[in-house]
Every structure is written in C-alpha cells, then in structure tokens.
Design an enzyme around this catalytic site. Structure first.
Site, PDB file in Angstrom:
ATOM      1  N   HIS A  61      26.526  82.196  59.752  1.00 46.67           N
ATOM      2  CA  HIS A  61      27.354  81.382  60.657  1.00 46.67           C
ATOM      3  C   HIS A  61      28.804  81.525  60.113  1.00 46.67           C
ATOM      4  O   HIS A  61      29.070  80.514  59.259  1.00 46.67           O
ATOM      5  CB  HIS A  61      26.775  80.155  61.013  1.00 46.67           C
ATOM      6  CG  HIS A  61      25.286  80.222  61.757  1.00 46.67           C
ATOM      7  ND1 HIS A  61      25.121  80.112  62.853  1.00 46.67           N
ATOM      8  CD2 HIS A  61      24.127  80.338  60.847  1.00 46.67           C
ATOM      9  CE1 HIS A  61      23.747  80.039  63.171  1.00 46.67           C
ATOM     10  NE2 HIS A  61      23.166  80.209  61.988  1.00 46.67           N
TER      11      HIS A  61
ATOM     12  N   ASN B 288      26.558  81.353  67.817  1.00 43.38           N
ATOM     13  CA  ASN B 288      26.604  80.239  68.401  1.00 43.38           C
ATOM     14  C   ASN B 288      28.142  79.540  68.068  1.00 43.38           C
ATOM     15  O   ASN B 288      28.049  78.507  67.490  1.00 43.38           O
ATOM     16  CB  ASN B 288      25.584  79.288  67.891  1.00 43.38           C
ATOM     17  CG  ASN B 288      25.450  79.155  66.343  1.00 43.38           C
ATOM     18  OD1 ASN B 288      26.227  79.918  65.634  1.00 43.38           O
ATOM     19  ND2 ASN B 288      24.811  78.042  65.978  1.00 43.38           N
TER      20      ASN B 288
ATOM     21  N   ASP C 124      21.349  82.624  56.143  1.00 47.77           N
ATOM     22  CA  ASP C 124      21.565  81.856  57.253  1.00 47.77           C
ATOM     23  C   ASP C 124      22.423  80.659  56.682  1.00 47.77           C
ATOM     24  O   ASP C 124      22.514  79.585  56.960  1.00 47.77           O
ATOM     25  CB  ASP C 124      20.026  80.873  57.429  1.00 47.77           C
ATOM     26  CG  ASP C 124      20.192  80.115  58.516  1.00 47.77           C
ATOM     27  OD1 ASP C 124      21.436  80.121  59.601  1.00 47.77           O
ATOM     28  OD2 ASP C 124      19.341  79.518  59.205  1.00 47.77           O
TER      29      ASP C 124
ATOM     30  N   HIS D  31      28.742  73.261  57.275  1.00 47.04           N
ATOM     31  CA  HIS D  31      29.035  71.940  58.103  1.00 47.04           C
ATOM     32  C   HIS D  31      29.841  71.094  56.864  1.00 47.04           C
ATOM     33  O   HIS D  31      29.723  71.031  55.908  1.00 47.04           O
ATOM     34  CB  HIS D  31      27.738  70.988  58.089  1.00 47.04           C
ATOM     35  CG  HIS D  31      26.715  71.635  59.268  1.00 47.04           C
ATOM     36  ND1 HIS D  31      27.008  71.815  60.612  1.00 47.04           N
ATOM     37  CD2 HIS D  31      25.607  72.136  58.961  1.00 47.04           C
ATOM     38  CE1 HIS D  31      26.064  72.519  61.062  1.00 47.04           C
ATOM     39  NE2 HIS D  31      25.108  72.648  60.193  1.00 47.04           N
TER      40      HIS D  31
HETATM   41 ZN   LIG Z   1      17.835  79.599  63.443  1.00 49.29          ZN
HETATM   42 ZN   LIG Z   2      21.222  80.510  61.671  1.00 53.40          ZN
END
Ligand SMILES: [Zn+2]
Ligand SMILES: [Zn+2]
Length: 425
Positions: A62, A94, A305, A309
C-alpha cells in the site's frame, strides 16, 4: 551505459534452478552472463559470503499516494522497498481517489518514474470507486498498464461481481486478487476470535470468515476458468481449501505475510496497535499451517502487505486504530531469521517466493537472472546482524510489529535496471 561485475557470490536463481558460486555480469541494464572475469568493467562488487539473486518482488504494497501522503508517498514507499531488498513492488489501489481510471494508473506510473527507486507495477480496482457494485473498466485499465485487479482493503463481497471480474480478467489473462473476508462475520472485530479475544474482551474475527470466502472464490474461479490469487492467507482451513483446489487444477495462487508466519494473537495482550492488522494474527495452529503451506508449495509467494499508518492514527485505542503494519524493510530479515536460519525454509525456496513466483502470478518479465533479462539484482548479506529501528525506516510510517527485533540477514546492495540504487551503510 555501464557494466558491473558481481564476483564470488552464491548466485541463487530459482527461475533457472541455479544455486552455485559464480560471477554475474551486468551490462547496459541487462543480465549479460555468468562466470565472467574482471575485464575493465566500470564497477566490480565483491559478493563473497553473500547471496546474489534476482531483485526481490513484493506483490502487496500500500503506497497511499494519492490521498494519504501523510502515511506514505510513492517516493518514500519505493525507497523503503529498496532498503528491504525489493526491486519491484505491486501497489494496491485503495488510494483516494482509488486506482480505477486510466488517469490514476498513469499518475502512479509517472510518480514512480520520477522517484526512480524500485519498479512499481499497478494493481487496479475490480469495482468502480471500490464500491463493490459495478465492474471497473478492466480493458482500459489493462491498456493503461494494470497487471492485476483487486479491491483490497475490502473483500469483493458480491458473488456476481466476482464472477464477472473473473470472466473479464480472463480475456486479458489477468488475475483477480481477493482479500478473503465475509464482512458479516467480522463486524466489530479487532483481533482473531479465540481464547485470547475472549480473555481480553475484544471483538473477534473468526477464522471461518476467511475460510468461507476462500471457498466461494475457488468455486467461482473453477466455474469460470478465471485466475484467482488469495491475498495474505492466514487460516489453516483456507490453506487446505487452496491446497485441494490446486490438486484439482483450479487456477489459484496465494501469498502469506511475514507477520502471519511469525506472530500469534497472544501479541494482542500488550494492547499495542502494531499487532492489529486484517486478517488478524491468529493462533499457533494457523501459524503452523502457514509454514506448512509455504513448505509444500500451496503458498506461492511471500508478500508484506505493507500498510503504513501515521503514528497519530496508530496511537488511538486498539478498537479505534486502523488495521495494518508496515513490512517492506523487515520482510527479508524476518524470513531469514525466523524461517531460514532455523532450517524451516532454505534460501532457494524463500527467494523463489519473492522473485519468480510473484512475477509469474502478475505476468511480469522480472524475477530472473537469465541472460537478457532486466538487470534487477539483490545482493543479500545472510550473516549480518541488525536491529529493527523504526526511527531509521525510509518509510514515512513506523507501525511495525517487529520494532527492536534482532535479525540476521538483510539487503546489502540493490541494483535496478543495471544501476546500484541502494547500498547498506
Ligand atoms: Zn487485505
Ligand atoms: Zn493489503
């Protein structure tokens, strides 16, 4: 351009079943051959005692840009990738706006080119606006360069949408990547549902949530002939469901994260939000199943992953804090220390799951040291001890569950497209 000779390293290239001491020659951005001798190359790197392998690939990252640049940017995320030994990453769509138009794909690719760190491959949304209702313009997104499709952050809950995603992506031979979770089963959940969640009085997310969605996904992949990739598998049953589907010839692949291979829900007793992620850390029996799946080939890839944050967000109460942890800069060290050093996994198998396998899943011409391939090379020092110090991360965020861990093994030198982009200091 230039030439680099990497001498005396243990060259491990699972794409060619290669594992021997050799000297690797890189010329003009490409792999030029093995067993070359010093002959006026611009640079000679002594890799004695080190591992020389195809540039590592993290297929689940991400990057947060556009929209959440306070957590990560494409420049900081790709710098973190290099420090972790990764020459290529696939980014999850996302973002805000989500990556569901040709324009946003182009923006990501432009920012990545400008940053000039690791290669960035774009995963685009399955559904428009990630709303889970209407299929995104798959064909246009492929044309813009998308290598796969996912609504990660959310599962693809609507089965008809999932079926159509498989059918459309099949036309372009692209995989559909799902975050397997039945939302109705995890509502209000903070951690894995089990004894620990009960003792702590925290909302649970049952393993069955992942098991049920994995079964559905496989049924639809089997019915359509589509290509399914399950992201971050974490339960014993889901892994076994995938194992059996593979035996039947269903086109399914999957990945596992370093944290699901090394940590359990016991960590939540600290109430530290750096142990809060989705899927959650589960019980030891699930960790054992993840390791078994990795060993027997059911699990194809290791992916971080990486989910940055800001401290401000993660500092909230456990039930308020967002799910997710960073991983780019710790994946290699955690796998080396916890799986390779104890003899659970060997280097060629671990490297296969971070090079050629993710490359094949996403259809990337990467993950190999074959002559003529792009000169993306990672030199690993398997003997170097280091301590995870989040304050030294290249990532903008520090939300790691591995802070303070002593690890053995790290990236020493990282070459992308024939250029040295990272050297450990
Ligand atoms: Zn996920
Ligand atoms: Zn993810």
């Amino acid at each position: 351009m230039s030439s680099i000779l990497i001498q005396n390293g243990r060259v491990i290239d699972p794409s060619q079943k290669l594992d021997r001491v050799a000297s690797l020659l890189v010329r003009d951005g490409r792999i030029a051959g093995l067993d070359a001798s010093p002959n006026g190359q611009d640079q000679v790197i002594d890799a004695a005692g080190k591992i020389v392998c195809p540039g590592l690939i993290d297929m689940h990252v991400h990057l947060r840009e556009p929209g959440r640049e306070e957590d990560e940017t494409i420049a900081t995320g790709t710098a973190a990738a290099l420090a972790g030994g990764f020459t290529s990453i696939a980014c999850i769509p996302n973002t805000d706006p989500p990556i569901d138009t040709q324009g946003t794909v182009a923006f990501i690719r432009h920012q990545a080119a400008k940053a000039d760190n690791a290669n960035v491959f774009v995963l685009a949304c399955v559904s428009k606006d990630r709303a889970g209702k209407e299929l995104a313009e798959i064909g246009q997104l492929v044309e813009a360069g998308a290598v796969g499709f996912t609504d990660d952050g959310h599962p693809i809950s609507d089965s008809e949408l999932m079926r159509r995603a498989f059918e459309y992506c099949l036309m372009f031979d692209k995989p559909v990547l799902n975050h397997a979770e039945i939302k109705e089963l995890t509502q209000g959940g903070v951690m894995h549902e089990g004894l620990v969640s009960m003792v702590l009085g925290l909302g649970g997310m049952p393993a069955a949530s992942e098991d049920v969605m994995t079964s559905r996904d496989i049924a639809l992949a089997e019915a359509t002939g589509g290509r399914l990739h399950e992201m971050h598998v974490s339960t014993a049953n889901a892994i076994d469901i995938i194992r059996r589907a593979k035996k039947r010839g269903v086109r399914v692949t999957c990945e596992v994260t370093p944290h699901h291979l090394t940590l359990t829900d016991e960590c939540l007793r600290t109430f530290n939000s750096n142990f809060k992620m989705n899927p959650p850390l589960r019980g030891q029996e699930h960790v054992d199943a993840c390791i078994a799946g990795l060993k027997d080939g059911t699990i194809d890839a290791i992916a971080s992953d990486h989910a940055p944050h800001s401290l401000e967000k993660k500092m909230q109460e456990l039930d308020q804090a967002p799910f997710g942890v960073v991983g780019l800069e710790t994946t290699l060290g955690v796998i080396a220390t916890k799986l390779i050093q104890p003899g659970i996994l060997d280097w060629p198998t671990a490297i296969e799951k971070m090079t050629v396998n993710p490359a094949r899943i996403l259809g990337l011409a990467k993950g190999t040291l074959a002559v003529g391939a792009d000169a993306d090379v990672t030199i690993i020092d398997p003997e170097a001890w280091w301590t995870v110090d989040p304050s030294k991360f290249r990532s903008k965020s520090t939300n790691t569950p591995f802070g303070g861990w002593r690890l053995k093994g790290c990236a020493d030198t990282v070459i992308v497209g024939g250029k040295v982009k990272y050297t450990r200091t």
